[in-house]
Design an enzyme around this catalytic site. Sequence first.
Site, mmCIF file in Angstrom:
data_model
loop_
_atom_site.group_PDB
_atom_site.id
_atom_site.type_symbol
_atom_site.label_atom_id
_atom_site.label_comp_id
_atom_site.label_asym_id
_atom_site.label_seq_id
_atom_site.Cartn_x
_atom_site.Cartn_y
_atom_site.Cartn_z
ATOM 1 N N GLU A 83 4.079 -6.006 4.540
ATOM 2 C CA GLU A 83 4.098 -5.228 5.724
ATOM 3 C C GLU A 83 5.107 -5.453 6.644
ATOM 4 O OE1 GLU A 83 1.891 -3.527 6.955
ATOM 5 O OE2 GLU A 83 0.349 -3.534 5.279
ATOM 6 N N ASP B 235 -0.586 3.998 0.833
ATOM 7 C CA ASP B 235 -1.367 5.161 1.932
ATOM 8 C C ASP B 235 -0.558 5.009 3.367
ATOM 9 O OD1 ASP B 235 -2.390 2.700 2.042
ATOM 10 O OD2 ASP B 235 -3.940 3.507 3.516
ATOM 11 N N HIS C 38 0.997 -1.182 -0.093
ATOM 12 C CA HIS C 38 0.010 0.071 0.148
ATOM 13 C C HIS C 38 0.858 1.182 0.053
ATOM 14 C CE1 HIS C 38 0.488 0.672 4.573
ATOM 15 N NE2 HIS C 38 0.606 -0.568 4.495
ATOM 16 N N GLU D 13 -5.236 0.779 3.069
ATOM 17 C CA GLU D 13 -4.845 -0.203 3.845
ATOM 18 C C GLU D 13 -5.102 0.120 5.224
ATOM 19 O OE1 GLU D 13 -2.872 -3.058 6.228
ATOM 20 O OE2 GLU D 13 -2.247 -1.066 6.034
ATOM 21 N N GLU D 14 -4.570 1.456 5.355
ATOM 22 C CA GLU D 14 -4.344 1.956 6.869
ATOM 23 C C GLU D 14 -6.062 2.602 6.945
ATOM 24 O OE1 GLU D 14 -2.142 1.599 8.622
ATOM 25 O OE2 GLU D 14 -0.380 1.728 7.613
#
Length: 388
Positions: free
Chosen positions: A175, A81, A79, A146-147
């Site tokens: 991650e 973001d 991601h 994602e966040e």
Amino acid sequence: MASKAPEISSPRAASPTLVLAMELIRRPSITPDDAGCQPLLAERLAACGFRIEPMRFGDVDNLWARRGDSAPLFCFAGHTDVVPPGPLAQWSSDPFQPEVRNGALYGRGATDMKGAVAAMVTAIERFTAARPDHRGSIAMLITSDEEGPAVDGTVRVVEQLTKRGERIDYCLVGEPSSHARLGDIIKNGRRGSLNGVLTVHGRQGHVAYPQLADNPVHRFAPALARLCAEQWDQGNDHFPPTSFQVSNISAGTGADNVIPGELNALFNLRFSTELTETRIKERVHAILDDTGLDYHLDWRLSGNPFLTPAGELVAATAESITDVMGEGPELSTAGGTSDGRFIAPTGAQVLELGTVNATIHKVDECVTVTELDQLSAIYQGVLERLLG
């Protein structure tokens, strides 16, 4: 913000992975704003022969890029973001103006997870240059949600891929899984996460006349005690026992002489593969009903548990880590949720491997420069083992 002179004054002196990570950090991509990160990635991938497919759902930008048409399909997922930086005065330097100090790259997203995304791209660039006719296919799945709620991000892309018959065989999510050193831990699964929003109805009244009221706090107390004491399961070899936690609870008007008429509570269950969403709901409702509550309960499933057992992806990743770092990883299912929960149900083998997670979501988030280059080398090693 007291800014110190960086050791690396010019990106030209830096490795390609560091340069790309810095370019991504300069884009203030707070969820769900991609802020131009994905077009930058798309340009780099297109130059490597990838077909570029932006997918926008609602306010969320997603990127699906693929090189090749045959199986197996290996996918890097991540991601662009980031979470908000918080009070800027607490940062040693501007969170969106990356700096290298004392061998570490500082900036929001350095480790969660723009550094890993940069490492993915540079690993792909080296691999495809060395093996332009590699077997199978390589893909990148990148989201800007994602966040946040994770409603219009990876889950929507996976839905589209499923509809048209594109199946991911191996997926490496970037991650930040590492703990003390890069690659010491890889996540081969995650617990499920089920949220409850509970309202307990009572009857407001004066504290001096409790017989004329019905206190929902008192009503809920026995049920809460039972929910907290409940042994949901024993866990198993891969997962700890299921955990019930209340995250928020509120009632009352603020006055000391008023019995509240309503209680509101938020709770979460992190559950193992020993339980299902349906079974958890049945047991919670049974406890609430047995205590005679007048209540309303809404549920939200963040994700079901998943597990990737020993197989090709675990072996390739462990071997690559050992080759680069000199030590192998441990497998773990601990921690929160990730977008892997949306990919694993398609039948893909899913692992999470990224940087050391000590500073994620913190002020002065950072990752060592050496770590970025090592991670890129590990990612390339996985590609070599699976598609070389």
